[in-house]
Design an enzyme around this catalytic site. Sequence first.
Site, mmCIF file in Angstrom:
data_model
loop_
_atom_site.group_PDB
_atom_site.id
_atom_site.type_symbol
_atom_site.label_atom_id
_atom_site.label_comp_id
_atom_site.label_asym_id
_atom_site.label_seq_id
_atom_site.Cartn_x
_atom_site.Cartn_y
_atom_site.Cartn_z
ATOM 1 N N GLY A 14 0.779 -1.233 0.000
ATOM 2 C CA GLY A 14 0.000 0.000 0.000
ATOM 3 C C GLY A 14 0.811 1.282 0.000
ATOM 4 O O GLY A 14 0.323 2.334 0.423
ATOM 5 N N SER A 15 2.057 1.239 -0.523
ATOM 6 C CA SER A 15 2.832 2.484 -0.527
ATOM 7 C C SER A 15 2.211 3.502 -1.493
ATOM 8 O O SER A 15 2.256 4.714 -1.240
ATOM 9 C CB SER A 15 4.301 2.227 -0.866
ATOM 10 O OG SER A 15 4.448 1.759 -2.178
ATOM 11 N N ASN A 16 1.619 3.044 -2.574
ATOM 12 C CA ASN A 16 0.931 3.983 -3.474
ATOM 13 C C ASN A 16 -0.332 4.543 -2.825
ATOM 14 O O ASN A 16 -0.641 5.728 -2.972
ATOM 15 C CB ASN A 16 0.596 3.308 -4.812
ATOM 16 C CG ASN A 16 1.795 3.266 -5.731
ATOM 17 O OD1 ASN A 16 2.201 4.284 -6.275
ATOM 18 N ND2 ASN A 16 2.403 2.090 -5.871
ATOM 19 N N MET A 88 -3.655 -6.984 -7.209
ATOM 20 C CA MET A 88 -3.076 -8.019 -8.064
ATOM 21 C C MET A 88 -4.113 -9.030 -8.564
ATOM 22 O O MET A 88 -3.805 -10.203 -8.743
ATOM 23 C CB MET A 88 -1.922 -8.719 -7.329
ATOM 24 C CG MET A 88 -0.824 -7.767 -6.875
ATOM 25 S SD MET A 88 -0.241 -6.627 -8.163
ATOM 26 C CE MET A 88 1.067 -7.608 -8.866
ATOM 27 N N ARG A 89 -5.331 -8.586 -8.795
ATOM 28 C CA ARG A 89 -6.347 -9.452 -9.374
ATOM 29 C C ARG A 89 -6.916 -8.791 -10.623
ATOM 30 O O ARG A 89 -6.851 -7.573 -10.783
ATOM 31 C CB ARG A 89 -7.494 -9.693 -8.364
ATOM 32 C CG ARG A 89 -7.051 -10.333 -7.081
ATOM 33 C CD ARG A 89 -6.482 -11.725 -7.261
ATOM 34 N NE ARG A 89 -7.500 -12.695 -7.622
ATOM 35 C CZ ARG A 89 -8.216 -13.389 -6.754
ATOM 36 N NH1 ARG A 89 -8.038 -13.227 -5.455
ATOM 37 N NH2 ARG A 89 -9.102 -14.271 -7.167
ATOM 38 N N ASN A 105 -5.096 2.480 -13.069
ATOM 39 C CA ASN A 105 -4.126 1.545 -12.487
ATOM 40 C C ASN A 105 -2.733 2.123 -12.640
ATOM 41 O O ASN A 105 -2.485 2.928 -13.536
ATOM 42 C CB ASN A 105 -4.215 0.217 -13.248
ATOM 43 C CG ASN A 105 -3.239 -0.816 -12.723
ATOM 44 O OD1 ASN A 105 -3.079 -0.997 -11.507
ATOM 45 N ND2 ASN A 105 -2.552 -1.517 -13.628
ATOM 46 N N HIS A 107 1.218 0.770 -13.226
ATOM 47 C CA HIS A 107 1.996 -0.406 -13.615
ATOM 48 C C HIS A 107 3.481 -0.026 -13.621
ATOM 49 O O HIS A 107 3.845 1.047 -14.119
ATOM 50 C CB HIS A 107 1.558 -0.885 -15.006
ATOM 51 C CG HIS A 107 2.265 -2.140 -15.408
ATOM 52 N ND1 HIS A 107 1.959 -3.367 -14.860
ATOM 53 C CD2 HIS A 107 3.283 -2.361 -16.263
ATOM 54 C CE1 HIS A 107 2.755 -4.283 -15.368
ATOM 55 N NE2 HIS A 107 3.572 -3.706 -16.229
HETATM 56 C C1 GAR Z 1 3.634 -1.214 -7.285
HETATM 57 O O1 GAR Z 1 4.992 -1.140 -7.590
HETATM 58 C C2 GAR Z 1 2.793 -1.293 -8.541
HETATM 59 O O2 GAR Z 1 3.369 -0.649 -9.624
HETATM 60 C C3 GAR Z 1 2.734 -2.775 -8.763
HETATM 61 O O3 GAR Z 1 2.629 -3.336 -7.483
HETATM 62 C C4 GAR Z 1 3.322 -2.505 -6.544
HETATM 63 C C5 GAR Z 1 2.432 -2.293 -5.359
HETATM 64 O O4 GAR Z 1 3.103 -1.594 -4.372
HETATM 65 N N1 GAR Z 1 1.605 -3.115 -9.580
HETATM 66 C C6 GAR Z 1 1.630 -4.067 -10.490
HETATM 67 O O5 GAR Z 1 2.604 -4.767 -10.708
HETATM 68 C C7 GAR Z 1 0.331 -4.226 -11.256
HETATM 69 N N2 GAR Z 1 0.534 -4.979 -12.432
HETATM 70 P P1 GAR Z 1 2.320 -0.895 -3.190
HETATM 71 O O6 GAR Z 1 1.348 -1.935 -2.605
HETATM 72 O O7 GAR Z 1 3.401 -0.560 -2.185
HETATM 73 O O8 GAR Z 1 1.610 0.315 -3.724
#
Ligand code: GAR
Length: 187
Positions: A14-16, A88-89, A105, A107
């Site tokens: 969940g850093s984003n 991730m679903r 989203n 990526h």
């Molecule tokens: C992020 O780096 C995002 O770009 C990636 O998962 C990570 C989640 O980090 N997403 C994907 O790969 C989607 N295809 P977070 O939970 O710390 O935000």
Amino acid sequence: MVKKNACVFISGTGSNLKSIIHSSRDPNFPVRINLVLCNNKKALGVNHAKKFGIPFRIINGRMNKFEQLALKELAERKIKLVCLAGFMRILSRNFLRRFNGKIINIHPSLLPKYKGLNTHKRVLKSKDRFTGCTVHYVNEKLDNGRIILKKRVEIKSQEIETILKKRVQIEEHKAYSMAIRKIYNTS
Ligand code: GAR
């Protein structure tokens, strides 16, 4: 400014989510995070929702159960934008149609390159000089919807995957909020 209601879907750290919550505290940011939905009971990301008093739901199990409950919650809270942040679903065609054009989203690559999983590993096997991240609308094809913005990161010699992931995530945390501002023309 009248803020739109937004929801963030997460599966992990969940850093984003954290970076979007921080941005949303600015009175001029176009959305307010009213809801966090998570499909993984072990996800640490829900702690960010807890810390900021944002309502959250953890919905384990099959995707159709997740989607049914999600649609109910999104309608009840009048959510206008869904931000997938490490979710991730894959969402079903039916769900995407019900929320048409309102799901975005992030990526960790410069799309259209390296769609799908294990992005950084594949980037490092390439001879590319740059990678980065992309915020895009979600459609029925994986990582294929209209691009809102990209941020570039130079690949260093001897780069290792964990460090590259961290360096790309630093840009992700800026990119996601910039993309939301761009959608509502407040950048
Ligand atoms: C992020 O780096 C995002 O770009 C990636 O998962 C990570 C989640 O980090 N997403 C994907 O790969 C989607 N295809 P977070 O939970 O710390 O935000």
